[in-house]
Design an enzyme around this catalytic site. Structure first.
Site, PDB file in Angstrom:
ATOM      1  N   HIS A 138       0.838  -1.213   0.000  1.00 27.43           N
ATOM      2  CA  HIS A 138       0.000   0.000   0.000  1.00 27.43           C
ATOM      3  C   HIS A 138       0.866   1.254   0.000  1.00 27.43           C
ATOM      4  CE1 HIS A 138      -3.146  -2.760   1.140  1.00 27.43           C
ATOM      5  NE2 HIS A 138      -2.498  -3.101   2.221  1.00 27.43           N
ATOM      6  N   HIS A 181       5.534   6.533   6.786  1.00 25.25           N
ATOM      7  CA  HIS A 181       5.242   6.096   5.425  1.00 25.25           C
ATOM      8  C   HIS A 181       4.769   7.309   4.620  1.00 25.25           C
ATOM      9  CE1 HIS A 181       1.361   5.919   7.503  1.00 25.25           C
ATOM     10  NE2 HIS A 181       0.893   6.345   6.335  1.00 25.25           N
ATOM     11  N   HIS A 229       2.227   8.847   1.075  1.00 21.78           N
ATOM     12  CA  HIS A 229       1.162   8.710   0.072  1.00 21.78           C
ATOM     13  C   HIS A 229       1.536   9.642  -1.068  1.00 21.78           C
ATOM     14  CE1 HIS A 229      -1.548   6.774   3.115  1.00 21.78           C
ATOM     15  NE2 HIS A 229      -0.811   7.515   3.940  1.00 21.78           N
ATOM     16  N   GLU A 271      -2.956  13.438   1.002  1.00 22.00           N
ATOM     17  CA  GLU A 271      -4.271  13.030   1.536  1.00 22.00           C
ATOM     18  C   GLU A 271      -4.992  14.262   2.069  1.00 22.00           C
ATOM     19  OE1 GLU A 271      -3.451   9.317   3.984  1.00 22.00           O
ATOM     20  OE2 GLU A 271      -4.379   8.600   2.130  1.00 22.00           O
ATOM     21  N   HIS A 273       3.643  10.594   6.672  1.00 24.86           N
ATOM     22  CA  HIS A 273       2.930  10.354   7.937  1.00 24.86           C
ATOM     23  C   HIS A 273       3.859   9.678   8.939  1.00 24.86           C
ATOM     24  CE1 HIS A 273      -1.205  10.353   5.717  1.00 24.86           C
ATOM     25  NE2 HIS A 273      -0.787  11.576   6.036  1.00 24.86           N
ATOM     26  N   THR A 275      -6.248   6.684   7.578  1.00 25.60           N
ATOM     27  CA  THR A 275      -6.732   7.006   6.226  1.00 25.60           C
ATOM     28  C   THR A 275      -6.767   5.770   5.333  1.00 25.60           C
ATOM     29  OG1 THR A 275      -4.530   7.481   5.354  1.00 25.60           O
ATOM     30  CG2 THR A 275      -5.747   9.320   6.381  1.00 25.60           C
ATOM     31  N   THR A 276      -6.429   4.607   5.926  1.00 21.68           N
ATOM     32  CA  THR A 276      -6.586   3.349   5.201  1.00 21.68           C
ATOM     33  C   THR A 276      -7.405   2.404   6.069  1.00 21.68           C
ATOM     34  OG1 THR A 276      -4.765   2.075   6.185  1.00 21.68           O
ATOM     35  CG2 THR A 276      -4.190   3.581   4.376  1.00 21.68           C
TER      36      THR A 276
HETATM   37  N1  LIG Z   1      -2.280   6.599   6.751  1.00 21.77           N
HETATM   38  S1  LIG Z   1      -2.333   6.676   8.339  1.00 21.77           S
HETATM   39  O1  LIG Z   1      -3.646   7.151   8.744  1.00 21.77           O
HETATM   40  O2  LIG Z   1      -1.222   7.497   8.826  1.00 21.77           O
HETATM   41  C1  LIG Z   1      -2.127   5.103   9.042  1.00 21.77           C
HETATM   42  C2  LIG Z   1      -1.354   4.985  10.191  1.00 21.77           C
HETATM   43  C3  LIG Z   1      -1.189   3.718  10.780  1.00 21.77           C
HETATM   44  C4  LIG Z   1      -1.774   2.600  10.231  1.00 21.77           C
HETATM   45  C5  LIG Z   1      -2.548   2.736   9.070  1.00 21.77           C
HETATM   46  N2  LIG Z   1      -3.171   1.672   8.464  1.00 21.77           N
HETATM   47  C6  LIG Z   1      -2.912   0.333   8.719  1.00 21.77           C
HETATM   48  O3  LIG Z   1      -2.058  -0.032   9.499  1.00 21.77           O
HETATM   49  N3  LIG Z   1      -3.669  -0.539   8.034  1.00 21.77           N
HETATM   50  C7  LIG Z   1      -3.453  -1.973   8.196  1.00 21.77           C
HETATM   51  C8  LIG Z   1      -2.770  -2.595   7.031  1.00 21.77           C
HETATM   52  C9  LIG Z   1      -1.875  -1.649   6.268  1.00 21.77           C
HETATM   53  C10 LIG Z   1      -0.602  -2.272   5.765  1.00 21.77           C
HETATM   54  O4  LIG Z   1      -0.626  -3.635   5.664  1.00 21.77           O
HETATM   55  C11 LIG Z   1      -2.719   3.993   8.491  1.00 21.77           C
HETATM   56 ZN   LIG Z   2      -0.696   7.471   5.930  1.00 21.21          ZN
END
Ligand SMILES: NS(=O)(=O)c1cccc(NC(=O)NCCCCO)c1
Ligand SMILES: [Zn+2]
Length: 257
Positions: A61, A91, A93, A103, A116, A195-196
């Site tokens: 992702h 990470h 986006h 985002e 993020h 956001t995921t």
């Molecule tokens: N994009 S975010 O809102 O900063 C954020 C921060 C921490 C976790 C997540 N999302 C997840 O961990 N989703 C679970 C699976 C994602 C990767 O395998 C999103």
């Molecule tokens: Zn994120």
């Protein structure tokens, strides 16, 4: 599983994750003229120990750098939060072209990418536990803006060759994420969500007003990563962003005038 394609992307997430239409979803469009300066907001204190960086991962992702979070070596305190939050990972986006990818947006402006930095509240025993609590997580968002080559970012991009495909990772030691922070840590803050999927409504968002630079060539490096796994038809990792969600009456506060 969920993704960012027409068949499994943000418009479809509500089918398996009904909270997608909840009261505190992220990201949002930040309209500076509608934010409220809050003099009670403290300055951010980000204390990161580079020796806690472990590895860099393509999780299908995004690209993520994971940190050891078994001690208080890398923490976030101050800002809008109370207590101490530990850095778990950071990470990004980004978009298929430089006119989109972030985002959060600012008065409708999209940036080419968004960083993020994900922290969890140490009043809970782990990230997983914290992620299900309303005050469990704090994510610092930093916009990337097209400009000069960013040498600090380049260290990260140089590790991408080993993690092109989904579910690949390599060791990534001694990386100091504070080198990715803007000089000024003025911020907007509001209560939101991941956001995921699973889109949990457990995030205190802290979005920096100032961006960091990224060159067009460096953006190309992000887009050379793959959503797809080894042996699958290659699918470039890009447009891995959720669009802004309804504010539903939430207030966005500013730490600056
Ligand atoms: N994009 S975010 O809102 O900063 C954020 C921060 C921490 C976790 C997540 N999302 C997840 O961990 N989703 C679970 C699976 C994602 C990767 O395998 C999103
Ligand atoms: Zn994120």
């Amino acid at each position: 599983g969920w993704g960012y394609a027409a068949t499994n992307g943000p418009d479809k997430w509500g089918e398996n994750f009904p909270i997608a239409n909840g009261p505190r979803q992220s990201p949002i469009d930040i309209v500076p003229g509608e934010t409220a300066f809050d003099a009670a907001l403290k300055a951010l204190t980000l204390k990161y120990d580079p020796s806690t960086s472990i590895d860099i991962l393509n999780n299908g992702h995004s690209v993520q750098v994971t940190f050891a979070d078994d001690t208080d070596s890398s923490t976030l305190t101050g800002g809008p939060i109370s207590g101490k939050y530990r850095l778990k990972q950071f990470h990004f986006h980004w978009g298929a072209s430089d006119d989109k990818g972030s985002e959060h947006t600012v008065a409708g402006t999209k940036y080419p990418a968004e960083l993020h930095l994900v922290h969890w509240n140490t009043k809970y025993p782990s990230f997983g536990d914290a992620a299900s609590q309303g005050d469990g997580l704090a994510v610092v968002g930093v916009f990337l803006e097209i400009g000069a080559d960013n040498p600090q970012l380049q260290k990260l991009l140089d590790a991408f060759d080993g993690i092109k495909a989904k579910s690949t990772q390599t060791s990534f030691a001694n990386y100091d994420p504070s080198t990715l922070l803007p000089g000024c840590l003025d911020y907007w803050t509001y209560d939101g969500s991941l956001t995921t999927p699973p889109l949990l409504e457990s995030v205190t968002w802290i979005v920096c007003k100032e961006s960091i630079s990224v060159s067009p060539a460096q953006m190309g490096k992000f887009r050379s990563l793959l959503f797809s796994g080894d042996g699958e038809a290659p699918c470039c990792m890009m447009d891995n962003y959720r669009p802004p969600q309804p504010l539903k009456g939430r207030k966005v506060r500013a730490s600056f005038k």
